[in-house]
Design a protein around this motif. Structure first.
Motif, short mmCIF file in Angstrom:
data_model
loop_
_atom_site.label_atom_id
_atom_site.label_comp_id
_atom_site.label_asym_id
_atom_site.label_seq_id
_atom_site.Cartn_x
_atom_site.Cartn_y
_atom_site.Cartn_z
N TYR A 73 -0.85 -4.52 -41.89
CA TYR A 73 0.42 -3.91 -42.28
C TYR A 73 1.14 -4.73 -43.31
CZ TYR A 73 -0.16 -0.45 -38.71
OH TYR A 73 -0.63 0.59 -37.99
N GLU A 74 0.96 -6.05 -43.22
CA GLU A 74 1.60 -6.87 -44.23
C GLU A 74 0.91 -6.69 -45.56
OE1 GLU A 74 1.21 -10.44 -41.98
OE2 GLU A 74 3.37 -10.55 -41.60
N ASP A 111 1.64 9.21 -48.82
CA ASP A 111 2.94 8.65 -49.21
C ASP A 111 3.33 9.06 -50.62
OD1 ASP A 111 4.70 5.52 -49.36
OD2 ASP A 111 5.13 7.32 -48.20
N ARG A 150 10.01 -2.53 -39.04
CA ARG A 150 10.66 -1.23 -39.09
C ARG A 150 9.69 -0.14 -38.70
NH1 ARG A 150 11.28 2.90 -42.13
NH2 ARG A 150 13.26 4.04 -42.19
N ARG A 151 8.48 -0.27 -39.20
CA ARG A 151 7.47 0.73 -38.88
C ARG A 151 7.26 0.78 -37.38
NH1 ARG A 151 2.44 1.51 -37.38
NH2 ARG A 151 2.43 -0.67 -36.74
N SER A 190 1.70 -3.59 -47.65
CA SER A 190 3.00 -3.49 -48.32
C SER A 190 2.86 -3.59 -49.82
CB SER A 190 3.95 -4.59 -47.82
OG SER A 190 3.47 -5.85 -48.22
N ALA A 241 1.87 7.36 -43.15
CA ALA A 241 1.54 6.98 -44.52
C ALA A 241 0.88 5.61 -44.55
CB ALA A 241 2.80 6.99 -45.37
N MET A 242 1.46 4.66 -43.83
CA MET A 242 0.92 3.30 -43.90
C MET A 242 -0.47 3.23 -43.29
SD MET A 242 4.36 1.09 -43.30
CE MET A 242 3.67 -0.52 -43.50
N TRP A 283 9.47 -9.20 -47.23
CA TRP A 283 9.44 -7.75 -47.25
C TRP A 283 8.35 -7.16 -46.35
CZ3 TRP A 283 11.50 -3.25 -47.69
CH2 TRP A 283 10.74 -2.12 -48.02
N PRO A 284 7.12 -7.70 -46.43
CA PRO A 284 6.08 -7.10 -45.59
C PRO A 284 6.42 -7.17 -44.10
CG PRO A 284 5.10 -8.60 -47.17
CD PRO A 284 6.58 -8.74 -47.29
N VAL A 285 7.03 -8.26 -43.70
CA VAL A 285 7.35 -8.39 -42.27
C VAL A 285 8.43 -7.39 -41.88
CG1 VAL A 285 8.16 -9.97 -40.50
CG2 VAL A 285 6.74 -10.82 -42.35
N THR A 340 9.05 -16.72 -67.04
CA THR A 340 10.04 -15.74 -66.63
C THR A 340 11.26 -15.77 -67.53
OG1 THR A 340 9.34 -16.02 -64.35
CG2 THR A 340 11.47 -14.97 -64.71
N LEU A 380 9.10 -4.60 -43.33
CA LEU A 380 8.50 -3.27 -43.35
C LEU A 380 7.76 -3.00 -42.06
CD1 LEU A 380 8.07 -0.95 -45.34
CD2 LEU A 380 5.98 -2.06 -46.07
N GLU A 381 7.01 -3.97 -41.64
CA GLU A 381 6.19 -3.81 -40.45
C GLU A 381 7.07 -3.64 -39.21
OE1 GLU A 381 3.61 -2.89 -39.67
OE2 GLU A 381 2.91 -3.73 -37.79
N PRO A 414 8.12 4.06 -46.43
CA PRO A 414 7.24 5.25 -46.49
C PRO A 414 7.99 6.48 -46.01
CG PRO A 414 6.53 3.70 -44.79
CD PRO A 414 7.67 3.06 -45.49
N LYS A 415 7.75 7.60 -46.69
CA LYS A 415 8.56 8.77 -46.43
C LYS A 415 8.05 9.58 -45.27
CE LYS A 415 11.25 8.12 -50.09
NZ LYS A 415 10.52 7.74 -51.22
N TRP A 458 19.02 5.40 -49.75
CA TRP A 458 18.20 6.54 -50.15
C TRP A 458 18.66 6.99 -51.52
CZ3 TRP A 458 13.94 9.11 -48.80
CH2 TRP A 458 13.75 10.40 -49.31
N TYR A 509 18.80 -1.16 -39.49
CA TYR A 509 18.15 -1.37 -40.78
C TYR A 509 19.08 -0.86 -41.88
CZ TYR A 509 14.95 -0.93 -44.68
OH TYR A 509 14.37 -1.03 -45.91
N ASP A 568 12.60 -9.92 -66.01
CA ASP A 568 13.12 -10.17 -64.67
C ASP A 568 14.42 -10.95 -64.65
OD1 ASP A 568 9.80 -10.57 -63.40
OD2 ASP A 568 11.16 -8.87 -63.23
N ALA A 611 12.26 10.75 -43.41
CA ALA A 611 11.81 9.41 -43.75
C ALA A 611 12.57 8.35 -42.97
CB ALA A 611 11.98 9.17 -45.24
N TYR A 612 13.87 8.51 -42.86
CA TYR A 612 14.68 7.55 -42.11
C TYR A 612 14.96 8.04 -40.71
CZ TYR A 612 15.61 5.16 -46.51
OH TYR A 612 15.50 4.48 -47.70
#
Lengths: 328, 689, 357
Positions: C36-37, B164, B567-568, C40, C52-53, B560-562, C302, B564-565, C47-48, B579, B575, B341, B599-600
């Protein structure tokens, strides 16, 4: 005999959510130097509140002394400045309280607490004050007094604690010692010891004593005179032998009648007085004992009797002669 | 008595607060020597203020005259190793520390000036590039630049190739698109595969000789000749974007080979390259250390606190980079980059003069408008006076090379269940897995999306509707043509009616069993906290649901992790994802979006006929040589992508960068990794009078 | 005091067992995440490339069985190239924190002093104002002053931290320029990082004093004012109420009457007799609050841009940085356990009834 204390017409009230409680309604009495006065009455009759009012120890938001005088050596305690009365408390007039467990500070050593009055009133340094404290503790019968100065209240037994309390009260050699039910929380054998101790100390030090109790039995051996209180008033006052021999107030009669006596042969039932003590919500126009009195007459309903002398050493606040059953 | 004590205490507390406040930082002398600091603090000199005559109110205090402070809100680099970095925070910092063979000419993205190379030439077939390497350039740590350093840098990056990473770009260039693997291990495995093998061997099973062979082959592609003073690159097909690559870290970021080897990195020996392959970010020596030739040196990076760069006193440039351009040692001696932030805190730092530029997401840009002393376009020549009592030079409406489409998934994965498509059937409670394979459905969705609302709400007006995959300003963009797919519910309705999802030959408008009569249900997901994606989802939902009450679109937030998953796994129907270009060339736009392995494009998963169509034309565009040859190819891709409604081409965002008015010299170049910082070498900080 | 000693020893012996139990608990919870989580963390953007993952998952061993991963975290891994064993909690290595970009230990070492400094300075107003005003409030029970303080206390309790923090920041910093966010001004930061300045504790204010640099001390304190006020005002409100109620309770005790009957001035009565009793629960509550502060306070950190433990934990948790979360949590547990032990000992010291059991 010089008179050291003269309380006249003391009235104390408490503001509560339900109304004003008249806890003390015109209490008057005198005390001579070295004399022992007993104040007797049941819970809620105002005996503790009277003496606390005198010393201005009543917490002031709810409570307030609204009338009367308390002349100590001619000066009115109630009108003194804060500073002045502080010099009286603990130095000239000391108090001993009922429950030595709760009336001692649990996180300060006995030595510190007992020696404190000396530091404050006599300006003694710690070393000297502690030495005096040790001596006083010995005097009240605490063994190994010097070592025990570093101990805490919870390390003493009930009886010992009360002795310490007495020591703490007497360390400044006060003129007047007020004992507010000092033996109520102790068991009988210890009670006797404490009474004996106080008698002995009185002989050695010669202070006057006001002894408050609800226990008629104890007061007989201790006091010269006794005042009986009911409903915020003194209802009878007499020399002790006279009172016991010739109780004139119906309440006193009831009290004495309710005492179990060792010298009685017959197994008679203990006479209890019917009814409950008054709530004292309004200033009573009638006699406070009216509802429970078996001798009541009409006059009792309309007017609260004042203390009258029947003889030089016997006063009573009642319209009726219990011996005859009719008004005086 | 107690009350008096209380009042006294409060006064004391307040007094001590005031005392410390008055003991402010010493004035403008920021010399870090003890004597200077104590002397300055004792004198308690007042910092110079902005001129009273012109600006009576809100004059911001001018601080730190030799330091420019950037406050970013988008996070820190992962590493400062140019071979590893594939995100903007890192590449921005590296841009100032390291240099390539060429560089962009000021704001131009297609005109290049020499940097570490003095000149270059290409072979006629475009497959070979030779660069003459500049002499007399010193690295920050003292080494001298030589051609073998340039070759080493490219070889090292190639062979480091983390999973990656960005190396697919060079794999593609040197070995063709089929070898554009996810990382060096996959590359080595594919390279070592015997001819005709169905599957490549596993990397772990490769023998040492095979591994050495990989390295040696790479070395034949990138050749240094120290005597001749040249470096030569041999490509498999023409690389029209070569100079963009040599201007960025992909074939830039030149390192000192000897210094690298001394400090424990690869020494160039083909027997040991695997030890340095696919490292974690923290496991290369350039993680927090740097040694480049650029106008700035890395002073330190304290993660979580700041990155500090200091001017390179031995910088090699003696001639201005362009007319009126910078030369010699950098004008601004110190650069501080901090990450904060919280927007409110960043804003207050700007107002207090502690920040020279702050990261301003679109929804906050209006807040700064009252402070704009001047509002500008892409550089200072376009500045117009704005608020007289302002203190910012506000660069607005800068067309970022960033396109955000709503990407359809033409063939969704239903293995193991797919929660986003409801029942998965054409029964009104779901959508079939091939929902978006139907061009009419795609066109309907494209017409039911209110592009203007998106730009106005999500971007606070800071953007334009995208025309297609190629952004405004780039070769292939259809100049002066409005986007083909406009927001029009009538068109949307018509297209829905033309669809034929049950494949029975009857259009949905006349078919009781098809989409128009049955309706449908689907879910659109966005990652929690991402307001832009959320708004896109909701605008689409509003448009779709307005044409037919039986259409239901549910919008849901997920971590985000969910996301991402999902989508993977290819389960998301739509989605929304943007870019940002790697290098400035249309290939780096059509490839990610439309190429079947892009990538997409991979997830868009077009049907086979479309895949072939696009793959062929994309490859032809990459192979063609010269602007004249390539432009029509990309223009036709742009046209096709609209007509086929491959994605919903939602928006191209515009940026806004607020600088304190005392920062001079900024110009917008979209090819910089993060144009927000500008090319710091060309900036200067001028104290207000 | 041998019973005290054995008490301490017993508590210290249990400590490692408790810590391990906590790590097992957290590890199990975190393992409910799919590989997979968890990956991340390493994939900030789409990922391009294909595969990759999966490659990353393999690389970090995220699909190994949970006990294997746990053991790896505890005992370390063997480096295939050198043959040495690296890492492992049992060997004192808490792992690499991707969020903090350093070893977990290192990052804690950097961030803890920032938090500790905050806690330290917050103690002053917290105790000074909170406890003091609590006493004042109780002593003036139901009078106007008491009412005002109680209102203040409730207001302090109810305003959200971030609202308060941003307001004071915008007013005192953006408008007036008095108290900046962050830990040090740029010039002071340069001095502190130079070789002339010795870092003893990494707490800027303390180090400045130890280095004899009053100007840096002032700068550090300036930066501390706003976050400390923000932190403190929440906490002192609570402490005020606790103190007030404890004090009221104490003032109602019989021994207060004794003290007055002995002729002590009201002042002495409060100070000598009431306070030592009233403060016992307050001290323990206050100590626990301060120890809790060491876990970090995300929002305050913060807003005022202080790189402390709170933001570290929050950032790690958000990006599912398991290693960091584990390390920080273990550390926080350690602090809490030791802190509680200290408070228990303290309790024994200040309350003789407990001490002499």
């Amino acid at each position: 005999m010089t008179e050291i204390l003269s309380v006249q017409g003391l009235e104390t009230q408490f503001r509560t959510r339900e109304g004003i409680v008249h806890a003390v309604n015109g209490v008057s009495f005198n005390l001579d130097e070295g004399e022992t006065l007993g104040i007797v009455g049941e819970s809620g009759c105002g005996k503790s509140v009277s003496v606390m009012s005198m010393l201005r120890l009543i917490p002031s938001p709810p409570g307030q002394v609204v009338a009367g005088k308390a002349l100590y050596q001619g000066k009115d305690l109630l009108k003194m400045t804060d500073d002045e009365i502080r010099h009286v408390r603990g130095a000239q007039i000391s108090m001993v309280f009922q429950d030595p467990m709760t009336f001692f500070n649990p996180v300060l050593t006995i030595g510190k607490q007992v020696s404190e009055p000396l530091e404050i009133h006599n300006g003694m340094n710690k070393k000297m004050a502690y030495e005096r404290a040790a001596k006083v503790l010995e005097m009240v019968g605490i063994p190994k007094a010097k070592e025990r100065l570093e101990d805490y209240p919870h390390q003493f037994s009930g009886g010992m604690r009360q002795r310490v309390m007495i020591a703490m009260a007497l360390i400044t050699n006060p003129q007047l010692l007020i004992a507010d039910e000092p033996t109520t929380a102790l068991d009988v054998t210890i009670q006797a010891q404490i009474v004996e101790l106080v008698q002995r100390l009185r002989e050695e030090l010669g202070m006057a004593i006001i002894w408050i109790t609800h226990d008629l039995g104890i007061i007989a051996g201790l006091a010269k005179r006794v005042a009986v209180m009911y409903g915020g008033c003194i209802v009878e006052e007499a020399e002790v032998k006279e009172l016991y021999a010739n109780p004139m107030h119906p309440y006193t009669r009831g009290l004495l009648g309710s005492l179990p006596r060792m010298d009685e042969s017959d197994h008679r039932r203990l006479v209890s007085i019917d009814g409950m003590p008054p709530i004292l919500m309004e200033k009573p126009k009638s006699c406070p004992f009216l509802s429970r009195c078996t001798y009541a007459v009409d006059h009792c309903k309309t007017e609260n009797p004042a203390l009258k002398s029947l003889s030089p050493n016997h006063k009573v606040a009642c319209w009726v002669d219990p011996n005859t059953g009719r008004e005086f | 008595m107690r009350n008096k004590l209380f009042v006294l205490m409060s006064l004391l507390v307040m007094a001590s607060m005031l005392l410390t406040a008055c003991g402010q930082q010493p004035a403008t002398q920021a010399a870090p020597t003890a004597a200077a600091s104590t002397a300055a603090s004792e004198s308690a000199a007042e910092p110079t203020k902005a001129p009273e005559a012109a600006a009576p109110v809100s004059a911001v205090e001018f601080k730190n005259p030799d330091t420019i402070t950037y406050i970013t809100g988008a996070g820190e680099p992962e590493t400062l190793d140019p071979a590893w970095t594939y995100e903007t925070a890192g590449s921005t910092t590296e841009l100032n520390i390291y240099e390539g063979l060429t560089f962009f000419k000021r704001e131009k993205t297609d005109e290049f000036i020499p940097a570490l190379a003095t000149d270059w030439k290409t072979s006629d077939d475009g497959l070979t590039w030779t660069f003459n390497i500049r002499k007399g350039v010193k690295f920050h740590e003292g080494g001298t630049l030589e051609p073998h350093d340039v070759a080493y840098t490219a070889q090292r990056a190639f062979l480091q190739g983390r999973i990656d990473g960005w190396q697919w770009i060079v794999y593609e260039a040197f070995y063709g698109p089929d070898m554009a693997m996810a990382g060096i291990k996959d590359f080595a495995a594919a390279f070592s595969a015997p001819a005709g093998a169905k599957e490549p061997p596993k990397f772990e099973t490769l023998k040492p000789e095979q591994l050495v062979k990989v390295c040696e082959d790479v070395k034949t592609k990138i050749v240094a000749d120290d005597d001749a003073g040249t470096v030569t690159y041999h490509f498999k097909q023409p690389v029209p974007w070569m100079l963009a690559l040599t201007s960025q870290q992909f074939l830039g970021g030149i390192l000192d080979k000897e210094w690298m080897a001394e400090n424990g990195d690869w020494d160039g020996d083909c027997k040991t390259w695997t030890k340095y392959a696919d490292p974690s970010a923290e496991n290369t020596i350039l993680f927090k250390k740097a040694n480049g030739t650029g106008p700035y040196k890395l002073d330190h990076w304290t993660p979580g606190e700041e990155i500090v760069l200091t001017a390179n006193e031995n910088y090699w440039r003696t001639e201005p980079m362009w007319e009126g351009g910078p030369s010699g040692v950098a004008s601004i001696k110190r650069v501080v980059i901090k990450n904060v932030d919280e927007w409110g805190t960043r804003l207050s730092m700007l107002q207090a003069g502690d920040a020279d530029e702050i990261y301003t997401p679109p929804q906050y840009r209006k807040e700064l408008e009252p402070f704009a002393k001047q509002t500008c376009g892409t550089d200072e020549s376009s500045c117009k006076d704005d608020k007289a009592d302002g203190f910012l030079t506000y660069f607005r409406k800068l067309p970022m090379p960033a396109i955000t489409p709503g990407q359809f998934n033409w063939q969704m994965n239903v293995e193991g269940g797919n929660p986003y498509i409801g029942s998965g059937k054409l029964d009104g409670n779901g959508i079939p897995a091939n929902f978006f394979s139907d061009i009419h459905i795609r066109k309907a969705f494209s017409a039911c999306f209110d592009y203007d609302a998106m730009v106005k709400d999500a971007l606070a007006g800071e953007g334009v509707q995208a025309q297609g995959p190629i952004p405004q300003g780039m070769m292939g963009y259809l100049k002066d043509q409005a986007p083909l797919n406009k927001f029009d519910t009538a068109t949307c309705e018509a297209e829905f009616k033309k669809a034929d999802l049950d494949g029975d030959g009857k259009a949905a408008g006349e078919d009781d069993d098809d989409i128009w009569s049955k309706g449908f249900y689907m879910q659109i997901a966005y990652n929690t906290g991402n307001d832009t994606r959320r708004m896109a989802a909701e605008i689409l939902k509003a448009g779709i649901e307005s044409v037919n009450p039986k259409f239901t679109v549910a919008v849901l937030a997920m971590p985000w992790p969910v996301l991402l998953e999902s989508r993977r796994q290819g389960k998301l129907p739509i989605y929304v994802g943007g870019w940002v270009e790697d290098y400035h060339d249309p290939h780096n736009w059509v490839n990610p979006f439309l190429y079947s392995q892009g990538a997409y494009g991979r997830i868009v998963n077009m049907t086979a006929d479309y895949k072939k169509k696009y793959d062929d034309i994309i490859i032809s565009g990459a192979k063609a040589n010269g602007v004249e040859a390539r432009t029509p190819i990309y223009e036709s891709i742009q046209k096709m992508a609209q007509e086929d409604a491959v994605d919903i081409w939602m928006y191209q965002q515009m940026e806004g960068f607020p600088f304190q008015s005392w920062i001079k010299g900024f110009y917008f170049n979209p090819a910089y990794g993060n144009p927000e910082y500008g090319w710091i070498y060309s900036l200067s900080k001028v104290a207000p009078k | 005091m041998s019973s005290m000693l054995s008490f301490i020893i017993r508590r210290l012996l249990i400590l490692p067992l408790l810590l391990i139990a906590v790590t097992i608990l957290i590890f199990s919870m975190l393992s409910m995440l799919t590989p997979y989580e968890r990956v991340s963390l390493y994939v900030k953007d789409i990922p391009k490339r294909q595969g990759a993952m999966e490659g990353l998952i393999k690389k970090y061993g995220l699909d190994d069985p949970v006990p294997v991963q746990y053991w790896r975290w505890m005992a370390g891994t063997k480096n295939p190239d050198t043959g040495e064993i690296e890492g492992g909690v049992l060997r004192g290595n808490l792992g690499w924190s991707k969020t903090g970009k350093g070893t977990v230990w290192e990052v804690i070492g950097r961030r803890l002093p920032a938090t500790a400094e905050l806690a330290l300075w917050t103690a002053i107003p917290m105790i000074g104002i909170g406890i003091y005003l609590g006493v004042v409030s109780a002593v003036n029970h139901n009078k106007l002053l008491d009412q005002i303080l109680r209102v203040f206390s409730i207001v302090g309790w109810s305003i959200p931290v971030f609202v308060f923090g941003l307001i004071v920041l915008l007013f005192f910093y953006a408008k007036l320029g008095w108290f900046p966010p962050g830990r040090l001004s740029d010039w002071a930061s340069q001095v502190v990082q130079s070789s002339q300045f010795i870092r003893y504790t990494n707490m800027n204010s303390i180090d400045a004093l130890l280095n004899g640099r009053l100007d840096i001390f002032r700068d550090a304190v300036r930066h501390l004012v706003l976050p400390v006020i923000t932190l403190a005002y929440l906490d002192w409100a609570y402490l005020l109420r606790v103190t007030r109620s404890s004090m009221l309770d104490t003032l109602n005790q019989d021994y207060m009457t004794t003290a007055r009957a002995k002729g002590l001035s009201e002042n002495k009565v409060i100070r000598r007799h009431a306070l030592p009793n009233a403060l016992i629960p307050v001290v323990t509550v206050g100590a626990l609050m301060l120890i809790g502060l060491l876990n970090g306070v995300v929002i305050t950190e913060t807003i005022f841009n202080i790189p402390g433990m709170g933001s570290f934990l929050a950032e790690s948790a958000i990006s599912l940085d398991v290693i960091s979360v584990l390390g920080i949590t273990m550390f926080n547990c350690l602090i809490l356990l030791v802190g509680n032990l200290i408070v228990d000992i303290l309790y024994g010291v200040i309350d003789p009834r407990i001490r002499l059991r």
